[in-house]
Motif scaffolding. Structure first.
Motif, PDB file in Angstrom:
ATOM      1  N   UNK A   1      12.409  -6.678  -3.956  1.00 23.80           N
ATOM      2  CA  UNK A   1      12.890  -5.300  -3.840  1.00 23.80           C
ATOM      3  C   UNK A   1      13.091  -4.923  -2.370  1.00 23.80           C
ATOM      4  N   UNK A   2      12.146  -5.292  -1.526  1.00 28.18           N
ATOM      5  CA  UNK A   2      12.258  -4.956  -0.102  1.00 28.18           C
ATOM      6  C   UNK A   2      13.461  -5.634   0.533  1.00 28.18           C
ATOM      7  N   UNK A   3      13.667  -6.914   0.236  1.00 25.36           N
ATOM      8  CA  UNK A   3      14.787  -7.637   0.840  1.00 25.36           C
ATOM      9  C   UNK A   3      16.116  -7.135   0.289  1.00 25.36           C
ATOM     10  N   UNK A   4      16.157  -6.759  -0.985  1.00 22.94           N
ATOM     11  CA  UNK A   4      17.397  -6.237  -1.572  1.00 22.94           C
ATOM     12  C   UNK A   4      17.795  -4.930  -0.898  1.00 22.94           C
ATOM     13  N   UNK A   5      16.836  -4.051  -0.678  1.00 26.38           N
ATOM     14  CA  UNK A   5      17.137  -2.776  -0.024  1.00 26.38           C
ATOM     15  C   UNK A   5      17.541  -2.982   1.434  1.00 26.38           C
ATOM     16  N   UNK A   6      16.824  -3.834   2.146  1.00 30.21           N
ATOM     17  CA  UNK A   6      17.112  -4.064   3.560  1.00 30.21           C
ATOM     18  C   UNK A   6      18.472  -4.723   3.757  1.00 30.21           C
TER      19      UNK A   6
ATOM     20  N   UNK B   1      24.365  -4.460   5.226  1.00 26.61           N
ATOM     21  CA  UNK B   1      25.797  -4.534   4.917  1.00 26.61           C
ATOM     22  C   UNK B   1      26.470  -3.201   5.204  1.00 26.61           C
ATOM     23  N   UNK B   2      25.857  -2.102   4.752  1.00 28.75           N
ATOM     24  CA  UNK B   2      26.464  -0.783   4.919  1.00 28.75           C
ATOM     25  C   UNK B   2      26.464  -0.343   6.383  1.00 28.75           C
TER      26      UNK B   2
ATOM     27  N   UNK C   1      20.250   2.033  -5.064  1.00 27.72           N
ATOM     28  CA  UNK C   1      20.751   1.924  -3.693  1.00 27.72           C
ATOM     29  C   UNK C   1      22.247   2.202  -3.605  1.00 27.72           C
ATOM     30  N   UNK C   2      23.044   1.487  -4.384  1.00 27.83           N
ATOM     31  CA  UNK C   2      24.499   1.524  -4.225  1.00 27.83           C
ATOM     32  C   UNK C   2      25.174   2.689  -4.948  1.00 27.83           C
ATOM     33  N   UNK C   3      24.478   3.309  -5.877  1.00 28.03           N
ATOM     34  CA  UNK C   3      25.071   4.449  -6.581  1.00 28.03           C
ATOM     35  C   UNK C   3      24.612   5.784  -6.007  1.00 28.03           C
ATOM     36  N   UNK C   4      23.888   5.725  -4.903  1.00 25.79           N
ATOM     37  CA  UNK C   4      23.397   6.946  -4.262  1.00 25.79           C
ATOM     38  C   UNK C   4      24.343   7.343  -3.127  1.00 25.79           C
TER      39      UNK C   4
ATOM     40  N   UNK D   1      22.275  -3.501  15.391  1.00 23.79           N
ATOM     41  CA  UNK D   1      21.113  -4.383  15.297  1.00 23.79           C
ATOM     42  C   UNK D   1      19.810  -3.606  15.243  1.00 23.79           C
ATOM     43  N   UNK D   2      19.701  -2.571  16.059  1.00 19.65           N
ATOM     44  CA  UNK D   2      18.502  -1.742  16.040  1.00 19.65           C
ATOM     45  C   UNK D   2      18.317  -1.041  14.706  1.00 19.65           C
ATOM     46  N   UNK D   3      19.406  -0.504  14.171  1.00 19.57           N
ATOM     47  CA  UNK D   3      19.327   0.190  12.887  1.00 19.57           C
ATOM     48  C   UNK D   3      18.956  -0.771  11.760  1.00 19.57           C
ATOM     49  N   UNK D   4      19.506  -1.979  11.796  1.00 16.29           N
ATOM     50  CA  UNK D   4      19.205  -2.979  10.756  1.00 16.29           C
ATOM     51  C   UNK D   4      17.750  -3.424  10.846  1.00 16.29           C
TER      52      UNK D   4
END
Length: 202
Positions: free
Chosen positions: A40-45, A50-51, A121-124, A151-154
């Motif tokens: 779950x953590x890696x999917x959200x990150x 990507x966004x 995540x993607x429908x929000x 990079x900082x934001x990611x």
């Protein structure tokens, strides 16, 4: 290396992502249940990465084609952040919410959990506003150093989601109390207002 821009992206990313929402509540819940926390953590990150990349690499180009877009989005983003901060401040003053984790110990399958996570995540629409629009807008102020900002934001996104997921066990007693949510909402309000002020001042 451009560490000031990197840390600007890091603080901006953390300031936006820390706001309580469906995605963060889902990660926190999974952490408290100790269920598929890494997935779950890696999917959200990764979704955020990507966004954020899309916003930083594409928003500036679109803004150069449409010169009026950057100031419109900047002031629009500031207005949204002022509203969001006000909402958080009001919630801090009168909310009685506390974290409630279901008592069921039944394990949910990995595929089902990931589908739910990606949908949240993607429908929000707020995810797109935070990553593509707001971070994309702010990145235009760092011409030539957008990659450092992204990079900082990611990095901020990865740090937050993994800290939230794996730190949830220790947070359980804390967020069982409404006062904890109120304090966090108050901090979020101050962060949102500070970011809005920076956008308004350019």
């Amino acid at each position: 290396m451009n560490l000031p821009v990197f840390f600007a992206g890091l603080s901006m990313g953390l300031g936006l992502i820390v706001a309580i929402g469906a995605q963060n509540a889902f990660v926190l819940r999974q952490g408290l249940r100790n269920e598929h926390v890494f997935a779950v953590s890696i999917a959200c990150a990764l979704s955020d990465a990507v966004l954020i990349t899309l916003g930083v690499t594409s928003f500036g180009k679109v803004a150069s084609w449409l010169p009026w877009l950057e100031p419109v989005m900047r002031y629009g983003g500031a207005a949204f952040l002022l509203w969001y901060g006000t909402r958080s401040a009001l919630s801090a003053l009168r909310s009685g919410n506390a974290l409630i984790v279901g008592a069921s110990t039944a394990q949910t399958g990995l595929a089902t959990t990931l589908l739910a996570c990606l949908a949240i995540t993607w429908l929000n629409p707020h995810v797109y506003l935070d990553t593509v629009v707001l971070l994309g807008t702010v990145s235009t102020q760092f011409a030539g150093a957008e990659a450092w900002f992204a990079g900082g934001a990611i990095v901020g996104s990865f740090l937050f989601f993994f800290a939230l997921g794996y730190g949830a066990t220790r947070l359980r007693p804390l967020f069982a109390r409404p006062q904890a949510w109120r304090l966090l909402e108050a901090v979020i309000a101050l962060v949102m207002w500070a970011i809005a002020l920076k956008l308004l001042l350019g």
